[in-house]
Write an enzyme that holds these catalytic residues in place. Structure first.
Site, PDB file in Angstrom:
ATOM      1  N   ARG A 160       0.814  -1.213   0.000  1.00 27.83           N
ATOM      2  CA  ARG A 160       0.000   0.000   0.000  1.00 27.83           C
ATOM      3  C   ARG A 160       0.853   1.271   0.000  1.00 27.83           C
ATOM      4  O   ARG A 160       0.511   2.276   0.611  1.00 27.83           O
ATOM      5  CB  ARG A 160      -0.955   0.015   1.205  1.00 27.83           C
ATOM      6  CG  ARG A 160      -1.938  -1.140   1.252  1.00 27.83           C
ATOM      7  CD  ARG A 160      -2.901  -1.131   0.066  1.00 27.83           C
ATOM      8  NE  ARG A 160      -3.740  -2.323   0.117  1.00 27.83           N
ATOM      9  CZ  ARG A 160      -3.410  -3.496  -0.422  1.00 27.83           C
ATOM     10  NH1 ARG A 160      -2.270  -3.613  -1.095  1.00 27.83           N
ATOM     11  NH2 ARG A 160      -4.209  -4.518  -0.327  1.00 27.83           N
ATOM     12  N   SER A 239     -11.253   0.034   3.057  1.00 24.69           N
ATOM     13  CA  SER A 239     -10.469  -0.240   4.271  1.00 24.69           C
ATOM     14  C   SER A 239      -9.883   1.066   4.796  1.00 24.69           C
ATOM     15  O   SER A 239      -9.095   1.714   4.118  1.00 24.69           O
ATOM     16  CB  SER A 239      -9.342  -1.223   3.961  1.00 24.69           C
ATOM     17  OG  SER A 239      -9.871  -2.449   3.501  1.00 24.69           O
ATOM     18  N   GLU A 343      -5.392   4.416   5.982  1.00 28.82           N
ATOM     19  CA  GLU A 343      -5.061   4.190   4.573  1.00 28.82           C
ATOM     20  C   GLU A 343      -5.445   5.385   3.703  1.00 28.82           C
ATOM     21  O   GLU A 343      -4.675   5.773   2.824  1.00 28.82           O
ATOM     22  CB  GLU A 343      -5.738   2.912   4.073  1.00 28.82           C
ATOM     23  CG  GLU A 343      -5.345   2.525   2.667  1.00 28.82           C
ATOM     24  CD  GLU A 343      -5.792   1.110   2.302  1.00 28.82           C
ATOM     25  OE1 GLU A 343      -6.095   0.898   1.113  1.00 28.82           O
ATOM     26  OE2 GLU A 343      -5.826   0.230   3.178  1.00 28.82           O
TER      27      GLU A 343
END
Length: 351
Positions: A160, A239, A343
């Protein structure tokens, strides 16, 4: 270019949150994108780049500067080589690659947002990451004042993360190139255990591409991860927290905390994440810390379908969302000694 002033930004995000921008510019060509960026940089005006808005948390006060919405289009497929304009809708692009019989991104179906955002976050799900198929990223380098082409290695992809995310003020992605696979209509080898179970196959097996895509869409929909304007569980950024990656020493301490809190037989999720590092599950941590599906009593709550998604139930403010996020972070830290990291990109706010 379309230009608006004191323009609402909330409708451009999947959270449907955030105040207005001083100025909103919508660019439909690469040249317009570059021109807007150069203008902002020349004037010293703060710049916020918006694609699909699926990974943004914008403060209630909005953005004092120029918001640049990238609405470019372009889907160029030659053999197994695909080039996407940054403004292409990602989930539509995935559907077209499956229709073309090409494997490599089929398990990334249903992920909201634009193609240009995928290398920034190294978007991944169900055992696939875009870093496995991206060959080059064409971007405007604000520091050099020119358009550049970065190889996969140049992008410095990790979980990520990427060079673009590490230096968010430098690059504006214009186009992304992928190398896909012609496997006679079959998917890439299925890597994710949940996907394999849903497909009724073993990890490493291949299945028809359309079946892989449809199964992933069903899995995502069951977790509120496929956009639906009528379903507040999808008024989210997917998420909200990344899965923590711990050193061996930190994981041992964490494991001890788990046993202390949940009992000697409790075993936390653990996945290899490189030498001396282990990844665990943010969703598991949140749930076991007491933040179950649907948690909350205000206008921002945890999704009723997935503990990893924080949602706007229709009347939330960004501060409502952040209050919930901070409560979750504090609760997980107190329970297990692990600090969750958001995130989505924060604009004008922070945890």
């Amino acid at each position: 270019m379309l230009e608006l002033h004191d323009a609402p930004l909330a409708p451009l995000t999947t959270f449907r949150l955030g105040g207005p921008a001083t100025r909103l510019v919508t660019a439909t060509t690469d040249a317009e994108v570059v021109a807007a960026v150069r203008e902002a940089d020349a004037d010293g005006t703060p710049l916020l780049v918006i694609g699909g808005g699926s990974n943004l948390v914008i403060g209630d006060k909005g953005f004092a500067g120029t918001a640049l919405r990238i609405a470019t289009s372009g889907f160029d497929l030659v053999g197994t080589t695909l080039e996407l304009a940054a403004g292409e809708v990602w989930t539509d692009a995935v559907a077209r690659t499956v229709e073309a019989g090409l494997a490599g991104v089929e398990c990334l179906a249903g992920i909201p947002g634009s193609a240009g955002a995928t290398p920034i976050q190294n978007v991944g799900a169900y055992g696939q990451e875009v870093s496995a198929t991206i060959t080059e990223v064409i971007a405007y380098d604000r520091r050099a004042g020119q358009t550049v082409t970065l190889s996969n290695e140049d992008c410095a992809f990790s979980y990520r993360h990427s060079r673009f995310k590490a230096d968010p003020e430098r690059y504006v992605v214009l186009r992304v190139r992928f190398a896909l696979e012609d496997a006679d209509g079959l998917s890439a080898p299925v890597k994710y255990a949940e996907t394999a179970r849903a497909l009724g196959v073993e990890p490493g097996d291949r299945v028809p591409l359309t079946r892989a895509r449809e199964t992933v869409l069903e899995l995502r929909a069951g977790k509120g991860m496929v956009l639906d304007a009528e379903d507040h569980d999808t008024w989210s950024a997917g998420s909200f927290f990344t899965n923590p990656i711990l050193t061996d020493a930190d994981f041992a301490v964490f494991h001890a905390r788990v046993k202390e809190r949940l009992g000697e037989d409790a075993v936390p999720p653990a996945y290899p994440a490189g030498e001396g590092r282990t990844k665990t599950s943010a969703a598991w941590l949140i749930d076991k810390a007491g933040f179950t599906k649907g948690y909350g009593s205000g206008p921002a709550r945890i999704s009723t379908k997935h503990t990893l998604a924080l949602t706007n139930r229709g009347a939330a403010t960004t501060e409502d969302l952040l209050a919930l996020a901070r409560e979750v972070v504090a609760g997980v830290r107190e329970a297990f000694g692990v600090t969750l990291v958001n995130e989505p990109v924060m604009v004008g706010v922070g945890l």
